[in-house]
Motif scaffolding. Structure first.
Motif, PDB file in Angstrom:
ATOM      1  N   ALA A 139       0.832  -1.207   0.000  1.00  0.00           N
ATOM      2  CA  ALA A 139       0.000   0.000   0.000  1.00  0.00           C
ATOM      3  C   ALA A 139       0.865   1.255   0.000  1.00  0.00           C
ATOM      4  CB  ALA A 139      -0.925  -0.011   1.211  1.00  0.00           C
ATOM      5  N   PRO A 140       0.318   2.388  -0.452  1.00  0.00           N
ATOM      6  CA  PRO A 140       1.102   3.632  -0.496  1.00  0.00           C
ATOM      7  C   PRO A 140       1.436   4.156   0.895  1.00  0.00           C
ATOM      8  CG  PRO A 140      -0.877   3.802  -1.857  1.00  0.00           C
ATOM      9  CD  PRO A 140      -1.022   2.566  -1.026  1.00  0.00           C
ATOM     10  N   ASN A 141       2.439   4.991   0.948  1.00  0.00           N
ATOM     11  CA  ASN A 141       2.788   5.714   2.167  1.00  0.00           C
ATOM     12  C   ASN A 141       1.911   6.970   2.228  1.00  0.00           C
ATOM     13  OD1 ASN A 141       3.952   6.819   4.417  1.00  0.00           O
ATOM     14  ND2 ASN A 141       6.055   6.797   3.631  1.00  0.00           N
ATOM     15  N   THR A 142       0.668   6.773   2.590  1.00  0.00           N
ATOM     16  CA  THR A 142      -0.409   7.772   2.629  1.00  0.00           C
ATOM     17  C   THR A 142      -0.906   8.122   1.228  1.00  0.00           C
ATOM     18  OG1 THR A 142       0.447   8.683   4.698  1.00  0.00           O
ATOM     19  CG2 THR A 142      -1.205   9.988   3.543  1.00  0.00           C
ATOM     20  N   TRP A 143      -0.016   8.630   0.370  1.00  0.00           N
ATOM     21  CA  TRP A 143      -0.391   8.990  -0.995  1.00  0.00           C
ATOM     22  C   TRP A 143       0.555   8.307  -1.982  1.00  0.00           C
ATOM     23  CZ3 TRP A 143      -4.603  12.147  -1.793  1.00  0.00           C
ATOM     24  CH2 TRP A 143      -5.001  13.016  -0.763  1.00  0.00           C
ATOM     25  N   LYS A 144       0.061   8.074  -3.208  1.00  0.00           N
ATOM     26  CA  LYS A 144       0.946   7.720  -4.320  1.00  0.00           C
ATOM     27  C   LYS A 144       0.601   8.617  -5.504  1.00  0.00           C
ATOM     28  CE  LYS A 144      -1.739   3.888  -6.358  1.00  0.00           C
ATOM     29  NZ  LYS A 144      -1.662   2.477  -6.815  1.00  0.00           N
ATOM     30  N   LEU A 145       1.598   8.852  -6.342  1.00  0.00           N
ATOM     31  CA  LEU A 145       1.437   9.751  -7.482  1.00  0.00           C
ATOM     32  C   LEU A 145       1.381   8.926  -8.758  1.00  0.00           C
ATOM     33  CD1 LEU A 145       1.346  12.845  -8.010  1.00  0.00           C
ATOM     34  CD2 LEU A 145       3.801  12.733  -8.450  1.00  0.00           C
ATOM     35  N   GLU A 146       0.302   9.080  -9.506  1.00  0.00           N
ATOM     36  CA  GLU A 146       0.124   8.371 -10.767  1.00  0.00           C
ATOM     37  C   GLU A 146      -0.237   9.375 -11.858  1.00  0.00           C
ATOM     38  OE1 GLU A 146      -2.875   5.394 -10.146  1.00  0.00           O
ATOM     39  OE2 GLU A 146      -1.449   3.931  -9.361  1.00  0.00           O
ATOM     40  N   GLY A 147       0.682   9.596 -12.791  1.00  0.00           N
ATOM     41  CA  GLY A 147       0.410  10.521 -13.882  1.00  0.00           C
ATOM     42  C   GLY A 147       0.104  11.923 -13.420  1.00  0.00           C
ATOM     43  N   ARG A 160      -5.874  16.958  -1.787  1.00  0.00           N
ATOM     44  CA  ARG A 160      -5.303  16.319  -2.957  1.00  0.00           C
ATOM     45  C   ARG A 160      -4.951  17.362  -4.020  1.00  0.00           C
ATOM     46  NH1 ARG A 160      -7.128  11.195  -4.380  1.00  0.00           N
ATOM     47  NH2 ARG A 160      -9.144  11.690  -3.455  1.00  0.00           N
ATOM     48  N   ALA A 161      -5.894  18.243  -4.303  1.00  0.00           N
ATOM     49  CA  ALA A 161      -5.673  19.256  -5.337  1.00  0.00           C
ATOM     50  C   ALA A 161      -4.537  20.200  -4.968  1.00  0.00           C
ATOM     51  CB  ALA A 161      -6.960  20.045  -5.570  1.00  0.00           C
ATOM     52  N   GLU A 162      -4.473  20.583  -3.709  1.00  0.00           N
ATOM     53  CA  GLU A 162      -3.428  21.519  -3.274  1.00  0.00           C
ATOM     54  C   GLU A 162      -2.050  20.854  -3.281  1.00  0.00           C
ATOM     55  OE1 GLU A 162      -6.642  23.932  -0.535  1.00  0.00           O
ATOM     56  OE2 GLU A 162      -5.170  22.609   0.425  1.00  0.00           O
ATOM     57  N   TYR A 163      -1.986  19.621  -2.837  1.00  0.00           N
ATOM     58  CA  TYR A 163      -0.716  18.906  -2.895  1.00  0.00           C
ATOM     59  C   TYR A 163      -0.279  18.695  -4.349  1.00  0.00           C
ATOM     60  CZ  TYR A 163      -0.394  17.677   2.078  1.00  0.00           C
ATOM     61  OH  TYR A 163      -0.252  17.713   3.446  1.00  0.00           O
ATOM     62  N   GLU A 164      -1.225  18.368  -5.223  1.00  0.00           N
ATOM     63  CA  GLU A 164      -0.880  18.178  -6.630  1.00  0.00           C
ATOM     64  C   GLU A 164      -0.308  19.455  -7.229  1.00  0.00           C
ATOM     65  OE1 GLU A 164      -4.179  14.705  -7.780  1.00  0.00           O
ATOM     66  OE2 GLU A 164      -4.487  16.786  -8.412  1.00  0.00           O
ATOM     67  N   ALA A 165      -0.882  20.587  -6.877  1.00  0.00           N
ATOM     68  CA  ALA A 165      -0.374  21.861  -7.390  1.00  0.00           C
ATOM     69  C   ALA A 165       1.029  22.140  -6.861  1.00  0.00           C
ATOM     70  CB  ALA A 165      -1.321  22.994  -6.997  1.00  0.00           C
ATOM     71  N   SER A 166       1.255  21.828  -5.578  1.00  0.00           N
ATOM     72  CA  SER A 166       2.576  22.048  -4.986  1.00  0.00           C
ATOM     73  C   SER A 166       3.608  21.105  -5.595  1.00  0.00           C
ATOM     74  CB  SER A 166       2.501  21.856  -3.472  1.00  0.00           C
ATOM     75  OG  SER A 166       3.741  22.095  -2.852  1.00  0.00           O
ATOM     76  N   LEU A 167       3.211  19.831  -5.781  1.00  0.00           N
ATOM     77  CA  LEU A 167       4.125  18.864  -6.384  1.00  0.00           C
ATOM     78  C   LEU A 167       4.474  19.252  -7.815  1.00  0.00           C
ATOM     79  CD1 LEU A 167       2.417  15.663  -4.972  1.00  0.00           C
ATOM     80  CD2 LEU A 167       4.836  16.206  -4.662  1.00  0.00           C
TER      81      LEU A 167
END
Length: 542
Positions: free
Chosen positions: A274-282, A532-539
């Protein structure tokens, strides 16, 4: 879930856990982001973190690595380095608020280690050491406005309105520590960058990061308990379950696992990949609750509960004693706790390495945060006192292999420890009673980067280094560390509690497995999707 905290609660980092940075940006309960600056990610991105300058220390027997494997010393270094020229204190009393999860330290008046610490610091180091329910004591201290010089802000104990509190009551340490300014405090400059990231709020360095290795929670055992089934090597989750069932003896009050359900779920989730809280896919984030691997781990944890393998009282506070006497076979520990237990326990300590839960599973090991919170300085301290307090913390952050660290870790030679013919450290009875018990609350205020040295137990040091070396290839970082979500700052603690409480309900049968979907949807609506959206923008900004 109670606001009270124990060793088990402190370790509960598995369920959307609040990082030090995230906690430090959490405001009030369930809603507004009062005190949190919008655009915290932008502010933090512009900050120059303290310059990293590795300390010059003796060469280890087993090497560390840039990826995070800790250096290991099988014997104590023969020649130590002096890292602080003079006592850093100014003679005035220094007050501090901290915590311990072990046997409380003897009071200062009956504690030769503590008295010597005062002498070496050049000031009385008056710690208020909380043994249970740190948030309650923290809140009482803040409400009284009699705030100590140094206050530990832990990473996951649900403190509220922290940004406002930091702004109103504590110093912005950015001018003292940002960039090359930290070089004035060489031992603080030796703290890795990943740790400093967790002491940043709204573009400011709000405290001294409490250094902590990058390895997360570990699954520890009393190896004698597992000997009847051939030890702790397993071919699958089902193999683990069947062997564990044979060791269960409820009539004799012999259970297999401590009753820390979500911590055990975290361990089992490693086996399923399982992911470490989150995983990034595409470029898109997927939360662990949304993955089949984590859901399979939840189902397995419920099977374990239904099999009666957990100690029956979920409020158990004597896990270490139960493991030591063979009443419990395995428990979850922080990695620094692993290091400490290897030094102090009297039973044969073992560790369960992640393995594939099924033939199609790819096991992982979750990295930790790299710090255990930060320590802030009371705003009432004038500039001269701030520098003095930073120099005191610089002393306490002395790395292994220095004269200062020898005292911090082991006390006074001849009183707290002796050296064997091979030059190894051996605690005296007085040392066992005073040094580790006083060191732990000190180490929550400020700590040196992690290392491995187990006095007179080279095999234990090899065990730990081998574990690190084995899991490093499968270790997965928490990809949001160092990134910022304004929603997380406002709602992270609330949502984390909601998930952990809901999963406890599922594991113990108070809710059906179908509730996992309801819980996940509720989490998404109440802030998960916004995070999720805010982390995606930061990443996306790197």
């Amino acid at each position: 879930m109670s606001a009270s905290m124990s060793r088990r609660g402190f370790l509960g980092l598995a369920i959307a856990g609040v990082t030090a940075a995230g906690l430090a940006a959490c405001s009030g309960q369930g809603g507004g982001a009062a005190g949190v600056k919008k655009g915290g990610a932008e502010l933090s991105a512009k900050l120059k973190l303290p310059t990293y300058v590795p300390a010059k220390v003796p060469t280890p027997d087993l090497p560390g690595s840039a990826q995070g494997i800790d250096p290991a010393y099988l014997k104590y270094p023969k020649e130590l380095v002096k890292s602080v020229a003079a006592a850093p204190g100014d003679g005035s009393k220094i007050t501090a608020l901290t915590e311990t999860f072990n046997t409380p330290a003897p009071p200062m008046a009956q504690n030769a280690y503590w008295q010597e610490l005062n002498k070496r610091l050049g000031s009385e180091f008056a710690m208020t050491i909380v043994v249970d329910d740190y948030p309650a004591k923290f809140n009482a201290v803040i409400a009284s406005d009699d705030i100590p010089d140094l206050v530990w802000f832990p990473p996951n104990q649900g403190l509220q309105r922290v940004p406002e509190l930091l702004e109103a009551k504590f110093h912005d340490l950015t001018p003292h520590l940002s960039g090359d300014a930290v070089k004035k405090y060489p031992n603080l400059a030796n703290i890795p960058e990943y740790a400093w990231k967790t002491a940043v709020v709204n573009g400011k360095i709000v405290g001294v990061a409490v250094a902590y290795g990058i390895f997360g929670q570990v699954f520890l055992t009393n190896d004698d308990f597992w000997a009847p089934v051939g030890g702790t090597t397993f071919t699958s989750a089902d193999d683990f379950l069947e062997k564990a069932k044979t060791l269960l003896d409820a009539k004799r009050k012999k259970y297999v696992l401590e009753p820390a359900y979500t911590n055990m779920l975290h361990m089992f989730s490693h086996w399923y990949g399982a992911p470490n809280t989150w995983k990034l896919e595409g470029g898109k984030l997927v939360h662990q609750m949304e993955t089949p691997e984590y859901q399979a781990a939840i189902e397995f944890t419920k099977k374990v509960y239904d099999a009666g393998l957990f100690w029956p009282d979920p409020k158990l506070t004597t896990t270490p004693e139960k493991v030591a006497n063979g009443s419990i076979g395995a428990y979850v520990q922080s990695f620094p706790g692993f290091l400490l237990d290897a030094k102090t326990v009297k039973f044969p300590l073992g560790v369960i390495k992640p393995f594939a839960a099924t033939s199609s599973s790819k096991p992982v090991f979750n990295a930790g945060y790299g710090s255990v919170g930060f320590t802030a300085i009371n705003k009432k301290a004038d500039p001269k006192r701030v520098e003095m307090l930073l120099n005191v913390m610089n002393y306490l952050a002395a790395p292994f292999g220095t004269e200062e660290a020898q005292f911090i870790n082991f006390g006074v030679e001849g009183t707290h420890f002796t050296k064997t013919a091979d030059g190894d450290i051996a605690f005296t009875a007085k040392g066992e009673a005073e040094a580790p018990t006083t060191w732990q609350p000190v180490s929550f205020l400020v700590n040196s980067p992690e290392y491995i040295y187990i006095p007179s137990k080279p095999d234990a040091a090899k065990l730990i280094h081998d574990f690190e070396t084995t899991v490093m290839p499968i270790m997965q970082p928490r990809i949001t560390v160092g990134h910022f979500s304004d929603t997380f700052t406002a709602k992270g603690a609330e949502l984390s509690t909601m998930l952990s409480d809901g999963l406890d309900d599922v594991i113990t049968g108070r809710k059906p497995m179908s509730f996992v979907k309801t819980l996940t949807e509720d989490w998404k609506k109440k802030g998960g999707d916004a995070m999720r959206a805010e982390y995606e923008a930061s990443l996306a900004k790197g």
